[in-house]
Design a protein around this motif. Sequence first.
Motif, PDB file in Angstrom:
ATOM      1  N   CYS A   1       5.103   3.989 -16.654  1.00 50.15           N
ATOM      2  CA  CYS A   1       6.369   4.715 -16.626  1.00 50.15           C
ATOM      3  C   CYS A   1       6.925   4.751 -15.208  1.00 50.15           C
ATOM      4  CB  CYS A   1       6.188   6.126 -17.173  1.00 50.15           C
ATOM      5  SG  CYS A   1       5.745   6.140 -18.926  1.00 50.15           S
ATOM      6  N   ARG A   2       8.158   4.376 -15.078  1.00 48.17           N
ATOM      7  CA  ARG A   2       8.810   4.237 -13.774  1.00 48.17           C
ATOM      8  C   ARG A   2       8.784   5.506 -12.947  1.00 48.17           C
ATOM      9  NH1 ARG A   2      14.931   3.820 -12.654  1.00 48.17           N
ATOM     10  NH2 ARG A   2      15.053   4.486 -14.815  1.00 48.17           N
ATOM     11  N   ARG A   3       8.965   6.643 -13.568  1.00 45.91           N
ATOM     12  CA  ARG A   3       9.058   7.897 -12.820  1.00 45.91           C
ATOM     13  C   ARG A   3       7.722   8.616 -12.657  1.00 45.91           C
ATOM     14  NH1 ARG A   3      13.873   7.176 -15.334  1.00 45.91           N
ATOM     15  NH2 ARG A   3      15.746   7.618 -14.139  1.00 45.91           N
ATOM     16  N   ALA A   4       6.652   7.976 -13.053  1.00 49.33           N
ATOM     17  CA  ALA A   4       5.333   8.602 -12.907  1.00 49.33           C
ATOM     18  C   ALA A   4       4.977   8.713 -11.427  1.00 49.33           C
ATOM     19  CB  ALA A   4       4.277   7.780 -13.637  1.00 49.33           C
ATOM     20  N   ASN A   5       4.163   9.691 -11.127  1.00 51.06           N
ATOM     21  CA  ASN A   5       3.726   9.892  -9.753  1.00 51.06           C
ATOM     22  C   ASN A   5       2.209   9.737  -9.718  1.00 51.06           C
ATOM     23  OD1 ASN A   5       3.604  10.502  -7.067  1.00 51.06           O
ATOM     24  ND2 ASN A   5       3.886  12.695  -7.351  1.00 51.06           N
TER      25      ASN A   5
ATOM     26  N   PRO B   1       3.285  -1.893  -8.982  1.00 47.53           N
ATOM     27  CA  PRO B   1       4.522  -1.311  -9.502  1.00 47.53           C
ATOM     28  C   PRO B   1       4.460  -1.034 -11.011  1.00 47.53           C
ATOM     29  CG  PRO B   1       4.960  -3.331  -8.267  1.00 47.53           C
ATOM     30  CD  PRO B   1       3.479  -3.221  -8.412  1.00 47.53           C
ATOM     31  N   TRP B   2       5.248  -0.066 -11.458  1.00 45.82           N
ATOM     32  CA  TRP B   2       5.268   0.367 -12.852  1.00 45.82           C
ATOM     33  C   TRP B   2       5.519  -0.781 -13.818  1.00 45.82           C
ATOM     34  CZ3 TRP B   2       9.512  -0.218 -16.023  1.00 45.82           C
ATOM     35  CH2 TRP B   2      10.720  -0.548 -15.385  1.00 45.82           C
ATOM     36  N   PHE B   3       6.404  -1.716 -13.445  1.00 45.19           N
ATOM     37  CA  PHE B   3       6.757  -2.785 -14.389  1.00 45.19           C
ATOM     38  C   PHE B   3       5.617  -3.786 -14.579  1.00 45.19           C
ATOM     39  CE2 PHE B   3       8.750  -3.504 -10.271  1.00 45.19           C
ATOM     40  CZ  PHE B   3       8.282  -4.758  -9.902  1.00 45.19           C
ATOM     41  N   TYR B   4       4.672  -3.867 -13.643  1.00 46.54           N
ATOM     42  CA  TYR B   4       3.469  -4.672 -13.856  1.00 46.54           C
ATOM     43  C   TYR B   4       2.617  -4.026 -14.951  1.00 46.54           C
ATOM     44  CZ  TYR B   4       3.999  -7.507  -9.565  1.00 46.54           C
ATOM     45  OH  TYR B   4       4.423  -8.372  -8.597  1.00 46.54           O
TER      46      TYR B   4
END
Length: 121
Positions: free
Chosen positions: A26-30, A38-41
């Motif tokens: 998830c893109r907004r995960a911390n 990166p999230w998209f990987y």
Amino acid sequence: MLFFLLAGHALMDFALQTDPMAVCKCRRANHPLQQSVPWFYWLTAHALLHGAAVGVIIQWATGNWNWTVLFAVAETVVHWFIDLGKCEKLYTIHIDQALHVLCKFLWWGLITGGVVNSVVL
């Protein structure tokens, strides 16, 4: 075949999905791992695993490599976007899972209903 498509989904989305993948896709995960990966990987790897599971099941059930590739790629792309929508909080996990299950019914229906037989591959 439908049973195995659904079971493959359960296996990939619950039993074999690691906690870091579930969060980091998830893109907004911390999460600290997102500093190096990166999230998209994460999301792409997760979707590819789902595509591979669908491909294995369709190859086993039909023996048709053209269908295997077609449905494996379709599953990968669709799964990526469905999970992106869930991660972006466009809908809940219940809608996410319903969409995934509907895809499995669609793949099964296209094959068993003879729809893909009429398409020259």
